[in-house]
Design a protein around this motif. Structure first.
Motif, short mmCIF file in Angstrom:
data_model
loop_
_atom_site.label_atom_id
_atom_site.label_comp_id
_atom_site.label_asym_id
_atom_site.label_seq_id
_atom_site.Cartn_x
_atom_site.Cartn_y
_atom_site.Cartn_z
N MET A 1 -2.38 4.01 -142.38
CA MET A 1 -1.95 2.63 -142.35
C MET A 1 -0.61 2.47 -143.09
O MET A 1 0.27 1.76 -142.62
CB MET A 1 -3.03 1.75 -142.97
N LYS A 2 -0.47 3.16 -144.22
CA LYS A 2 0.78 3.08 -144.98
C LYS A 2 1.94 3.64 -144.17
O LYS A 2 3.04 3.09 -144.20
CB LYS A 2 0.65 3.83 -146.30
N VAL A 3 1.67 4.74 -143.47
CA VAL A 3 2.72 5.36 -142.67
C VAL A 3 3.16 4.42 -141.55
O VAL A 3 4.35 4.25 -141.31
CB VAL A 3 2.24 6.72 -142.09
N ASN A 4 2.20 3.78 -140.89
CA ASN A 4 2.52 2.84 -139.82
C ASN A 4 3.33 1.67 -140.35
O ASN A 4 4.32 1.25 -139.74
CB ASN A 4 1.25 2.31 -139.15
N ALA A 5 2.93 1.12 -141.48
CA ALA A 5 3.64 -0.02 -142.07
C ALA A 5 5.06 0.38 -142.48
O ALA A 5 6.02 -0.35 -142.23
CB ALA A 5 2.87 -0.56 -143.26
N GLY A 6 5.18 1.54 -143.08
CA GLY A 6 6.50 2.02 -143.49
C GLY A 6 7.42 2.24 -142.30
O GLY A 6 8.60 1.89 -142.34
N ALA A 7 6.88 2.81 -141.23
CA ALA A 7 7.68 3.05 -140.03
C ALA A 7 8.13 1.73 -139.41
O ALA A 7 9.26 1.60 -138.95
CB ALA A 7 6.88 3.87 -139.03
N THR A 8 7.25 0.75 -139.42
CA THR A 8 7.59 -0.56 -138.85
C THR A 8 8.68 -1.24 -139.67
O THR A 8 9.62 -1.83 -139.11
CB THR A 8 6.34 -1.44 -138.76
N LEU A 9 8.56 -1.16 -140.99
CA LEU A 9 9.59 -1.77 -141.85
C LEU A 9 10.94 -1.08 -141.67
O LEU A 9 11.98 -1.74 -141.59
CB LEU A 9 9.17 -1.71 -143.31
N GLU A 10 10.94 0.23 -141.59
CA GLU A 10 12.18 0.97 -141.39
C GLU A 10 12.79 0.63 -140.03
O GLU A 10 13.99 0.44 -139.90
CB GLU A 10 11.94 2.47 -141.49
N ALA A 12 12.46 -2.17 -138.39
CA ALA A 12 13.02 -3.52 -138.50
C ALA A 12 14.37 -3.50 -139.21
O ALA A 12 15.32 -4.19 -138.80
CB ALA A 12 12.05 -4.44 -139.23
N ARG A 13 14.48 -2.71 -140.27
CA ARG A 13 15.76 -2.60 -140.99
C ARG A 13 16.84 -2.03 -140.08
O ARG A 13 17.97 -2.51 -140.05
CB ARG A 13 15.61 -1.73 -142.23
N GLU A 14 16.49 -0.97 -139.34
CA GLU A 14 17.45 -0.34 -138.45
C GLU A 14 17.87 -1.28 -137.32
O GLU A 14 19.03 -1.29 -136.92
CB GLU A 14 16.87 0.96 -137.88
N LEU A 15 16.92 -2.06 -136.81
CA LEU A 15 17.27 -3.03 -135.77
C LEU A 15 18.30 -4.04 -136.28
O LEU A 15 19.19 -4.46 -135.55
CB LEU A 15 16.02 -3.76 -135.27
N GLY A 16 18.15 -4.42 -137.53
CA GLY A 16 19.09 -5.36 -138.12
C GLY A 16 20.49 -4.81 -138.26
O GLY A 16 21.47 -5.57 -138.28
N ARG A 17 20.62 -3.49 -138.32
CA ARG A 17 21.93 -2.85 -138.44
C ARG A 17 22.54 -2.48 -137.09
O ARG A 17 23.71 -2.12 -137.02
CB ARG A 17 21.83 -1.61 -139.31
N ALA A 18 21.75 -2.53 -136.03
CA ALA A 18 22.24 -2.16 -134.70
C ALA A 18 23.31 -3.13 -134.24
O ALA A 18 23.20 -4.34 -134.44
CB ALA A 18 21.09 -2.12 -133.70
N ARG A 19 24.37 -2.60 -133.64
CA ARG A 19 25.50 -3.43 -133.23
C ARG A 19 25.67 -3.48 -131.72
O ARG A 19 26.39 -4.34 -131.22
CB ARG A 19 26.80 -2.90 -133.85
N THR A 20 25.04 -2.56 -131.00
CA THR A 20 25.21 -2.54 -129.55
C THR A 20 23.84 -2.45 -128.88
O THR A 20 22.84 -2.07 -129.51
CB THR A 20 26.05 -1.34 -129.10
#
Length: 59
Positions: A1-10, A12-20
């Motif tokens: 569960m922790k791994v899934n939550a961590g992957a989802t948070l990461e 989301a962070r990466e999506l916020g940095r995507a430019r294209t």
């Protein structure tokens, strides 16, 4: 569960940095692949646990 939550948070962070759009597609496909790999690993672990628990004398 922790791994899934961590992957989802990461993710989301990466999506916020995507430019294209290409970056969004790449991030989404990478995330989906990683989630599939995780599910396969979890399934194998559950299968192994079930085998151990159903052996005579287990428990």
């Amino acid at each position: 569960m922790k791994v899934n939550a961590g992957a989802t948070l990461e993710y989301a962070r990466e999506l916020g940095r995507a430019r294209t759009l290409a970056e969004l597609v790449e991030l989404s496909s990478t995330h989906a692949r990683q989630q599939c790999e995780l599910v396969l690993k979890q399934t194998e672990l559950l299968r192994s646990l079930a085998q151990i628990m159903t052996k005579p004398g287990a428990g």
